[in-house]
Write an enzyme that holds these catalytic residues in place. Structure first.
Site, PDB file in Angstrom:
ATOM      1  CB  ILE A   1      -0.986   0.050   1.192  1.00 47.85           C
ATOM      2  CG1 ILE A   1      -0.262   0.125   2.531  1.00 47.85           C
ATOM      3  CG2 ILE A   1      -1.966  -1.104   1.154  1.00 47.85           C
ATOM      4  CD1 ILE A   1      -1.171   0.583   3.673  1.00 47.85           C
ATOM      5  CG  ASP A   2       3.829   1.834   2.916  1.00 42.80           C
ATOM      6  OD1 ASP A   2       2.653   2.033   3.253  1.00 42.80           O
ATOM      7  OD2 ASP A   2       4.725   1.498   3.717  1.00 42.80           O
TER       8      ASP A   2
ATOM      9  CG  MET B   1      -0.428   2.387   7.703  1.00 44.21           C
ATOM     10  SD  MET B   1      -0.324   0.626   7.363  1.00 44.21           S
ATOM     11  CE  MET B   1      -0.691  -0.025   8.991  1.00 44.21           C
TER      12      MET B   1
ATOM     13  NE  ARG C   1       8.063   0.884   7.785  1.00 44.13           N
ATOM     14  CZ  ARG C   1       7.682   0.084   8.761  1.00 44.13           C
ATOM     15  NH1 ARG C   1       8.022   0.369   9.984  1.00 44.13           N
ATOM     16  NH2 ARG C   1       6.980  -0.997   8.516  1.00 44.13           N
TER      17      ARG C   1
ATOM     18  CD  GLU D   1       3.007   4.286   9.377  1.00 46.67           C
ATOM     19  OE1 GLU D   1       2.576   3.821  10.440  1.00 46.67           O
ATOM     20  OE2 GLU D   1       3.304   3.579   8.401  1.00 46.67           O
TER      21      GLU D   1
ATOM     22  NE  ARG E   1      -0.859  -4.182   6.118  1.00 50.76           N
ATOM     23  CZ  ARG E   1      -0.008  -4.236   7.151  1.00 50.76           C
ATOM     24  NH1 ARG E   1       0.801  -3.212   7.382  1.00 50.76           N
ATOM     25  NH2 ARG E   1       0.049  -5.279   7.917  1.00 50.76           N
TER      26      ARG E   1
HETATM   27  O1  F6P Z   1       3.490  -2.656   4.790  1.00 51.15           O
HETATM   28  C1  F6P Z   1       3.907  -1.346   5.027  1.00 51.15           C
HETATM   29  C2  F6P Z   1       3.116  -0.754   6.134  1.00 51.15           C
HETATM   30  O2  F6P Z   1       1.804  -0.656   5.718  1.00 51.15           O
HETATM   31  C3  F6P Z   1       3.650   0.576   6.635  1.00 51.15           C
HETATM   32  O3  F6P Z   1       3.054   1.685   6.045  1.00 51.15           O
HETATM   33  C4  F6P Z   1       3.383   0.512   8.110  1.00 51.15           C
HETATM   34  O4  F6P Z   1       4.309   1.288   8.815  1.00 51.15           O
HETATM   35  C5  F6P Z   1       3.584  -0.928   8.398  1.00 51.15           C
HETATM   36  O5  F6P Z   1       3.159  -1.605   7.263  1.00 51.15           O
HETATM   37  C6  F6P Z   1       2.848  -1.452   9.607  1.00 51.15           C
HETATM   38  O6  F6P Z   1       3.217  -2.774   9.771  1.00 51.15           O
HETATM   39  P1  F6P Z   1       2.635  -3.804  10.820  1.00 51.15           P
HETATM   40  O7  F6P Z   1       1.352  -4.319  10.231  1.00 51.15           O
HETATM   41  O8  F6P Z   1       3.673  -4.861  10.876  1.00 51.15           O
HETATM   42  O9  F6P Z   1       2.409  -3.065  12.076  1.00 51.15           O
END
Ligand code: F6P
Length: 342
Positions: free
Chosen positions: A126-127, A169, A171, A222, A275
């Site tokens: 998704i990122d 989301m 990162r 985030e 997600r």
């Molecule tokens: O897959 C990437 C992501 O969606 C990031 O944007 C987010 O920081 C991370 O997954 C969160 O991951 P988890 O589900 O492991 O907390």
């Protein structure tokens, strides 16, 4: 030929549609056998499989998540992990792997390909932070979900004369924030690529309120950070790929905005909602085309590649090109979002 398939890292809408397309052409047209590995690279380390056939992959097109399961396991961080991956492939007589995932999953796929494992990657995240492809599968759905949420927040923000902080989301890359911010008509969009100045944010909101508009929408990724500040962390956990778990900048921003401006402010964290769920029509098409291209790449022996969207074509590129550097929001794109800032 027997082919192994796995989905790794954070899940996203469209993973099942990729699996379905790979098997439909691979088993249906080429007569290949498939082995599904459970929970990403962990399934190859632990030898945990599930059958993948035309029957078990039927009806997957619109289903969110991944029937294979996923994890953030990194074989390069597990004692003997890589050897166990290779041993599992030998045990199952798997000659090639299709690895479906984002930068971490495809990063491992790239390293394995350097060690002689026959791998084809499919970019799903998704990122949207993988390079060498115009978009990753799953991104479009996340943007649509965020935009729907922003549309809803608009009406309640207006009714209450509030500032709504919407955390999404992202990162290291602010693509979801930037796209959903533009699509949802956000008044401020904050991305990890551009550290923000809280005073400037508040001044813009105050200006908007002085113009007589009593509410505002601020979308924040985030991973966004204040200028000369540090990242706001929910906790100190670090995963097997070295990523700190985020989620908290929205909660830090809201009281700061309220204190400085006096405007009532609320936070909505969309987080994992982005997600989940069924892929959009666009992601179903991308997933299907990616899946077909991935099995075609295996069929022609085009290993160490990743399928990619270039314009309207689906092509293969060296997998290294996809993971060499992160695809982040560029200045020109962010400027388009900024054109509508309060
Ligand atoms: O897959 C990437 C992501 O969606 C990031 O944007 C987010 O920081 C991370 O997954 C969160 O991951 P988890 O589900 O492991 O907390």
């Amino acid at each position: 030929m027997r082919i192994g398939m796995l989905t790794g890292g954070g899940d996203c809408p469209g993973l099942n549609a990729v699996i379905r397309a790979v098997v439909r052409r691979g088993a249906g047209e080429h007569g290949y056998d498939f082995v599904g590995y459970r929970h990403g690279w962990r399934g190859l380390i632990d030898g945990e499989t599930m059958p993948l056939s035309l029957e078990t992959t039927h009806g997957l097109l619109a289903r969110g998540g991944t029937i294979l399961g996923t994890s953030r396991t990194n074989p390069y961080k597990v004692d003997g992990g890589v050897e166990r991956v290779k041993a599992t492939m030998l045990r199952d007589e798997v000659e090639a792997l299709i690895a479906i995932g984002g930068e971490d999953t495809l990063g491992v796929a790239h390293k394995l390909s350097l060690e002689g494992v026959s791998v084809v990657g499919v970019p799903t995240t998704i990122d949207n932070d993988l390079s060498a492809t115009d978009c990753a599968c799953g991104f479009h759905t996340a943007v649509q979900t965020a935009t729907d949420a922003i549309d809803r927040l608009h009406t309640t923000a207006e009714s209450h004369d509030r500032v709504m902080v919407v955390e999404v989301m992202g990162r290291h890359a602010g693509w979801i924030a930037a796209y959903a911010g533009i699509a949802g008509g956000a008044d401020i969009v904050l991305v990890p690529e551009e550290p923000f100045d809280l005073a400037d944010v508040c001044e813009r909101l105050a200006r908007r309120h002085r113009r007589g508009v009593g509410y505002s929408i601020l979308v924040v990724a985030e991973g966004a950070t204040p200028k000369a500040g540090t990242m706001v962390l929910q906790d100190g956990d670090v995963d097997a790929f070295g990523h700190v778990r985020l989620g908290g900048i929205g909660n830090a921003l809201a009281p700061a905005i309220e204190e400085r401006t006096g405007f009532e402010t609320r936070v909505t964290m969309l987080g994992h909602v982005l997600r989940g769920g069924t892929p959009t029509a666009y992601d179903r098409v991308i997933a299907t085309r990616f899946g077909l291209a991935a099995i075609d790449a295996v069929h022609t022996g085009a290993f160490a590649t990743m399928v990619a969207l270039r314009g309207t074509d689906v092509v293969t590129v060296p997998i290294e090109d996809g993971v060499a550097e992160l695809n982040t929001v560029d200045e020109r794109f962010y400027a388009d979002a900024r054109a509508f800032f309060a």
